[in-house]
Design an enzyme around this catalytic site. Sequence first.
Site, PDB file in Angstrom:
ATOM      1  N   ASP A   1      64.641 108.560  28.755  1.00  0.00           N
ATOM      2  CA  ASP A   1      64.558 109.881  28.356  1.00  0.00           C
ATOM      3  C   ASP A   1      66.108 110.217  28.065  1.00  0.00           C
ATOM      4  OD1 ASP A   1      63.477 112.095  27.318  1.00  0.00           O
ATOM      5  OD2 ASP A   1      63.476 113.107  29.496  1.00  0.00           O
TER       6      ASP A   1
ATOM      7  N   HIS B   1      68.322 107.799  19.181  1.00  0.00           N
ATOM      8  CA  HIS B   1      67.283 106.604  19.358  1.00  0.00           C
ATOM      9  C   HIS B   1      67.928 105.335  18.839  1.00  0.00           C
ATOM     10  CE1 HIS B   1      64.339 109.718  20.204  1.00  0.00           C
ATOM     11  NE2 HIS B   1      64.376 110.365  19.335  1.00  0.00           N
TER      12      HIS B   1
ATOM     13  N   LEU C   1      61.636  86.528  32.162  1.00  0.00           N
ATOM     14  CA  LEU C   1      61.265  88.018  32.326  1.00  0.00           C
ATOM     15  C   LEU C   1      60.053  88.499  31.471  1.00  0.00           C
ATOM     16  CD1 LEU C   1      62.484  90.893  33.422  1.00  0.00           C
ATOM     17  CD2 LEU C   1      63.322  91.282  31.088  1.00  0.00           C
TER      18      LEU C   1
HETATM   19  C1  IPE Z   1      58.196 110.425  27.953  1.00  0.00           C
HETATM   20  O1  IPE Z   1      59.587 111.393  27.616  1.00  0.00           O
HETATM   21  C2  IPE Z   1      58.126 109.680  27.200  1.00  0.00           C
HETATM   22  C3  IPE Z   1      59.178 108.342  26.824  1.00  0.00           C
HETATM   23  C4  IPE Z   1      60.257 108.213  27.293  1.00  0.00           C
HETATM   24  C5  IPE Z   1      58.653 107.544  25.803  1.00  0.00           C
HETATM   25  P1  IPE Z   1      59.378 112.696  26.767  1.00  0.00           P
HETATM   26  O2  IPE Z   1      60.726 113.226  26.569  1.00  0.00           O
HETATM   27  O3  IPE Z   1      58.591 112.556  25.800  1.00  0.00           O
HETATM   28  O4  IPE Z   1      58.716 113.587  28.069  1.00  0.00           O
HETATM   29  P2  IPE Z   1      58.517 115.248  28.297  1.00  0.00           P
HETATM   30  O5  IPE Z   1      57.844 115.547  27.218  1.00  0.00           O
HETATM   31  O6  IPE Z   1      60.039 115.692  28.392  1.00  0.00           O
HETATM   32  O7  IPE Z   1      57.764 115.200  29.618  1.00  0.00           O
HETATM   33  C1  IPE Z   2      63.243 109.772  24.841  1.00  0.00           C
HETATM   34  O1  IPE Z   2      64.295 110.544  24.546  1.00  0.00           O
HETATM   35  C2  IPE Z   2      62.637 108.745  23.739  1.00  0.00           C
HETATM   36  C3  IPE Z   2      61.242 108.791  23.272  1.00  0.00           C
HETATM   37  C4  IPE Z   2      60.454 110.098  23.933  1.00  0.00           C
HETATM   38  C5  IPE Z   2      60.875 108.487  21.928  1.00  0.00           C
HETATM   39  P1  IPE Z   2      64.032 111.756  23.761  1.00  0.00           P
HETATM   40  O2  IPE Z   2      63.773 111.842  22.255  1.00  0.00           O
HETATM   41  O3  IPE Z   2      62.852 112.342  24.589  1.00  0.00           O
HETATM   42  O4  IPE Z   2      65.333 112.479  24.228  1.00  0.00           O
HETATM   43  P2  IPE Z   2      65.313 114.233  24.840  1.00  0.00           P
HETATM   44  O5  IPE Z   2      64.580 114.401  26.062  1.00  0.00           O
HETATM   45  O6  IPE Z   2      64.873 115.083  23.669  1.00  0.00           O
HETATM   46  O7  IPE Z   2      66.824 114.411  25.105  1.00  0.00           O
HETATM   47 MG    MG Z   3      62.664 113.556  26.407  1.00  0.00          MG
END
Ligand code: IPE
Ligand code: IPE
Ligand code: MG
Length: 252
Positions: A25, A42, A136
Amino acid sequence: MDLTSSTQEIPDAPLVPRHIAIIMDGNGRWATSRYLPRVTGHVKGVEAVRGVVQACAERGVQFLTLFAFSSENWRRPAEEVSMLMRLFVSALEREVKRMHANNIRLKIVGDLTRFDSNLQKMIEEAQVHTAANTGLTLTVCANYGGRWDVMQATQKMMAAMPGITDFSEEDLARHLVMAYAPEPDLFIRTGGEQRISNFLLWQLAYAELYFTDTYWPDFDAASLDAAILSYQQRERRFGRTSAQVQEVRKAS
Ligand code: IPE
Ligand code: IPE
Ligand code: MG
């Protein structure tokens, strides 16, 4: 492979986690804090995956599971979702060869039926291509949700055991999409949030949880080592007292 259930028996607590599960995240905030578009975060996130996969393989971790796209991420703006899909396709195109060369077995789990047929085909090919590898096991969770997993396992179990009125934990667990892997020893979430966000609900029963403020694109081998060190300093009691754990340790 030792697939001991943490609630049915007391598993051993390996010094190097056998299975690490990560919620990657913070990609969006990494980018936004640099006045860059979220997509750049990303793209950087995919690069971080490469480094962490290699670091895990070098440290003898047997299973690495990465949450790439949750069943709730469809709620994001349409352009971000389609960008993530394109990134997924290009990552598969570029990385599968390298993974195969590194003896990595790739698994992609989740409700894949919602992806377009070209992506589904690529996923299938990548899995077949790397299926016999013995290094792995890298699992990418895509359109995955912990509740979806328990639901689909229940449906499969009922289909496999017509007319059942009673069932065991094991009857259900063997239909979970990651039935091939032991339960995670270590769970890591980057990006500062302290929640599970519908990740591996069943399997995280006794995982050690580690949260870091580091955004995923900045998570590197040193960050991984910090997480593993934290894990190594925990006492995994699985319901017992500390004295009992010490007793077992002395005897072995
Ligand atoms: C969790 O991240 C899912 C992934 C990393 C794929 P999110 O950014 O979607 O989670 P929430 O919405 O903050 O809980
Ligand atoms: C995690 O990073 C990747 C996915 C959920 C696909 P985020 O896109 O949730 O990044 P933040 O939480 O908005 O910073
Ligand atoms: Mg996120």
